[in-house]
Design a protein around this motif. Sequence first.
Motif, PDB file in Angstrom:
ATOM      1  N   MET A  73       0.851  -1.188   0.000  1.00 44.92           N
ATOM      2  CA  MET A  73       0.000   0.000   0.000  1.00 44.92           C
ATOM      3  C   MET A  73       0.885   1.236   0.000  1.00 44.92           C
ATOM      4  N   ARG A  74       0.585   2.155  -0.906  1.00 44.04           N
ATOM      5  CA  ARG A  74       1.331   3.414  -0.944  1.00 44.04           C
ATOM      6  C   ARG A  74       0.869   4.310   0.200  1.00 44.04           C
ATOM      7  N   LEU A  75       1.728   5.230   0.594  1.00 43.93           N
ATOM      8  CA  LEU A  75       1.386   6.152   1.672  1.00 43.93           C
ATOM      9  C   LEU A  75       0.188   7.018   1.288  1.00 43.93           C
ATOM     10  N   SER A  76       0.121   7.450   0.038  1.00 45.43           N
ATOM     11  CA  SER A  76      -1.011   8.285  -0.379  1.00 45.43           C
ATOM     12  C   SER A  76      -2.316   7.513  -0.303  1.00 45.43           C
ATOM     13  N   THR A  77      -2.312   6.247  -0.680  1.00 48.34           N
ATOM     14  CA  THR A  77      -3.511   5.422  -0.603  1.00 48.34           C
ATOM     15  C   THR A  77      -3.934   5.227   0.846  1.00 48.34           C
TER      16      THR A  77
END
Length: 95
Positions: A73-77
């Motif tokens: 999971m990306r930080l933005s997501t």
Amino acid sequence: MKSRGWAWFWRGLSLAAGLGATGFIAVRTGVTVGAVLALPPSAHLLAFATMCAEVSGRGLRIRVLAAQLRLPMRLSTATFAQLAADAAGAVTPSK
């Protein structure tokens, strides 16, 4: 319209509704722009920095939890997911 386009549409609509509600409450309670601008700029910057740190910290927490579950999971997501959960919690009644 693509799915991504609809997502931006709903984000914009949500932001507009929030600003509209804030404006309505400010007008109804008699808050003036001058009263808000009377605060020093350093107070505004400190509040903004605190908000950014808090939101980023919660996003990082979700990302770390996802990594522990072996979910990429990306930080933005993670940050958007946390903000969406907060928004949903704000509009649903407590049981």
